[in-house]
Structures are given as C-alpha cells and as structure tokens.
Design a protein around this motif. Sequence first.
Motif, PDB file in Angstrom:
ATOM      1  N   ASN A   9       0.825  -1.203   0.000  1.00 57.86           N
ATOM      2  CA  ASN A   9       0.000   0.000   0.000  1.00 57.86           C
ATOM      3  C   ASN A   9       0.862   1.256   0.000  1.00 57.86           C
ATOM      4  N   SER A  10       2.146   1.084  -0.361  1.00 57.04           N
ATOM      5  CA  SER A  10       3.043   2.229  -0.520  1.00 57.04           C
ATOM      6  C   SER A  10       4.237   1.782  -1.372  1.00 57.04           C
ATOM      7  N   ILE A  16      11.324   9.304  -2.386  1.00 51.52           N
ATOM      8  CA  ILE A  16      10.061   9.813  -1.843  1.00 51.52           C
ATOM      9  C   ILE A  16       9.111   8.644  -1.629  1.00 51.52           C
ATOM     10  N   GLU A  17       8.522   8.584  -0.450  1.00 47.24           N
ATOM     11  CA  GLU A  17       7.565   7.530  -0.102  1.00 47.24           C
ATOM     12  C   GLU A  17       6.161   7.977  -0.537  1.00 47.24           C
ATOM     13  N   TYR A  18       5.466   7.113  -1.271  1.00 51.43           N
ATOM     14  CA  TYR A  18       4.094   7.382  -1.712  1.00 51.43           C
ATOM     15  C   TYR A  18       3.173   6.328  -1.121  1.00 51.43           C
ATOM     16  N   ASP A  19       2.208   6.776  -0.301  1.00 51.63           N
ATOM     17  CA  ASP A  19       1.139   5.875   0.119  1.00 51.63           C
ATOM     18  C   ASP A  19       0.184   5.782  -1.053  1.00 51.63           C
ATOM     19  N   MET A  52      -4.843   8.492  -6.384  1.00 50.56           N
ATOM     20  CA  MET A  52      -4.278   7.266  -5.804  1.00 50.56           C
ATOM     21  C   MET A  52      -3.272   7.508  -4.690  1.00 50.56           C
ATOM     22  N   THR A  53      -2.608   8.670  -4.694  1.00 48.50           N
ATOM     23  CA  THR A  53      -1.594   8.936  -3.673  1.00 48.50           C
ATOM     24  C   THR A  53      -2.013  10.014  -2.684  1.00 48.50           C
ATOM     25  N   TYR A  69       4.840   3.945 -12.583  1.00 51.42           N
ATOM     26  CA  TYR A  69       5.155   2.982 -11.529  1.00 51.42           C
ATOM     27  C   TYR A  69       3.864   2.354 -10.987  1.00 51.42           C
ATOM     28  N   ILE A  70       2.868   3.197 -10.711  1.00 55.89           N
ATOM     29  CA  ILE A  70       1.580   2.699 -10.198  1.00 55.89           C
ATOM     30  C   ILE A  70       0.957   1.735 -11.201  1.00 55.89           C
ATOM     31  N   ASP A  71       0.936   2.144 -12.454  1.00 49.74           N
ATOM     32  CA  ASP A  71       0.315   1.308 -13.482  1.00 49.74           C
ATOM     33  C   ASP A  71       1.060  -0.017 -13.645  1.00 49.74           C
ATOM     34  N   GLU A  72       2.359   0.038 -13.665  1.00 47.12           N
ATOM     35  CA  GLU A  72       3.162  -1.180 -13.867  1.00 47.12           C
ATOM     36  C   GLU A  72       3.100  -2.132 -12.678  1.00 47.12           C
ATOM     37  N   HIS A  73       3.087  -1.601 -11.462  1.00 50.90           N
ATOM     38  CA  HIS A  73       3.190  -2.445 -10.274  1.00 50.90           C
ATOM     39  C   HIS A  73       1.873  -2.710  -9.550  1.00 50.90           C
ATOM     40  N   PHE A  74       0.856  -1.896  -9.792  1.00 52.12           N
ATOM     41  CA  PHE A  74      -0.381  -2.043  -9.039  1.00 52.12           C
ATOM     42  C   PHE A  74      -1.610  -2.308  -9.909  1.00 52.12           C
ATOM     43  N   ILE A  75      -1.747  -1.586 -11.002  1.00 49.62           N
ATOM     44  CA  ILE A  75      -2.971  -1.677 -11.797  1.00 49.62           C
ATOM     45  C   ILE A  75      -2.800  -2.548 -13.032  1.00 49.62           C
ATOM     46  N   LYS A  76      -1.702  -2.381 -13.735  1.00 44.61           N
ATOM     47  CA  LYS A  76      -1.371  -3.163 -14.931  1.00 44.61           C
ATOM     48  C   LYS A  76      -2.419  -3.022 -16.039  1.00 44.61           C
ATOM     49  N   THR A  77      -2.693  -1.769 -16.408  1.00 50.00           N
ATOM     50  CA  THR A  77      -3.670  -1.533 -17.467  1.00 50.00           C
ATOM     51  C   THR A  77      -3.069  -1.704 -18.848  1.00 50.00           C
TER      52      THR A  77
END
Length: 187
Positions: A9-10, A16-19, A52-53, A69-77
């Motif tokens: 969840n982060s 930089i840390e992103y929740d 999202m953040t 990064y979000i798309d590649e690691h979390f959503i994968k659209t």
Amino acid sequence: MKLNEPLLNSFELDGIEYDIDCSFDTVLDVFEVFADDLLNELEKFQVAVQIMTGQHITDALTFLTVWEYIDEHFIKTRKEKPVLDRNGNPMPVPKEEIDKVRLLDIEEDASDIYASFRMAYGINLFEEQGKMTWQEFSALLNGMPDNTPVARLIQIRDWKPKPHDPAEYKANMRKLQNKYRLDREEE
C-alpha cells in the motif's frame, strides 16, 4: 500479485515515499478520469496520481513517472509502455488500438459485475469499497465462473458463428450481441 507476499500500500520512488490507495473503487475512479474528455492527457495522469496517492504533484515528469510505476506495479492496465513525444508527453493512442476486443465495460456492466460477485463469491462490492484491492477485484473478476451474468455477457459478446450452428441459434445470438454490444455510443 504474489501470494507469498503481502499486498503493498506504498512504494518509494526517487527517495520519496508514496502511500497508495489501491482499492478497486479508487481504481475505477481513475478509469473515469481517463474517460473524461474535458481533461487533456497530462491532466488525466496528474489527477490519477492525486487520486491514488493523495499528493498533488505539479512537475509533469514526476507525476508521469509516479503514474507509470503505479500502473506497472499495481494496476497493470497496459502491456507496453506509452510512447512519448520529444517533450516527454504521452502520444495519443487511436481508439481502435485501445479497444480491439472489448468484451466488458466496468461502468456499463456494473450491475452484472455486482450480481456476479454476489452469486459466485457472496461478496457485496458496496461493502468492499475502500477494502478490496484492485488486484483482488481483478483476480476474482477474471476467475468468474461460467454460470454468472458477467461470464454470460462475455460469452455473448465473444460469440462467433460456426457452420454447424442452427440458423435459429445464430439469429438469437446475433440478437443478443446487438442488445449487449458495447459500441452503442458510436451509433
């Protein structure tokens, strides 16, 4: 998704840390942003990252990097990285490339998706908002049993006539495909 690791969840990017809120309803909000014709492509990425953040990032390169990064690691659209112009802006993708084979629309088919989750898993998606992650939602949706409304919709939309199909069956399936097709807004 790896079953031997907890869902994240982060993440940290460039120190930089992103929740990140990866609940399925938040991801669906992001999809609505991408469907919004009032925003340009850069604004869509910026708003998606903010949703999202919870962070408002104004630097285009930063929010594009965070989004990738979000798309590649979390959503994968997307299966491949976006093509960027000389300024680092994403190039527009023709609609026919995006929707080559579209068998399900999360928004248009929402009631069938909801009913299918209730029928197959006993899950009330409204009660899972803010809890169920996108990865969990996607895995359950992709593994939907054949006897559910959403699986039937996909079967209808994906049906291709076979030479041995009776004429009455073909006519019925074409009627159902017309009724449930997703490109009605283009008429």
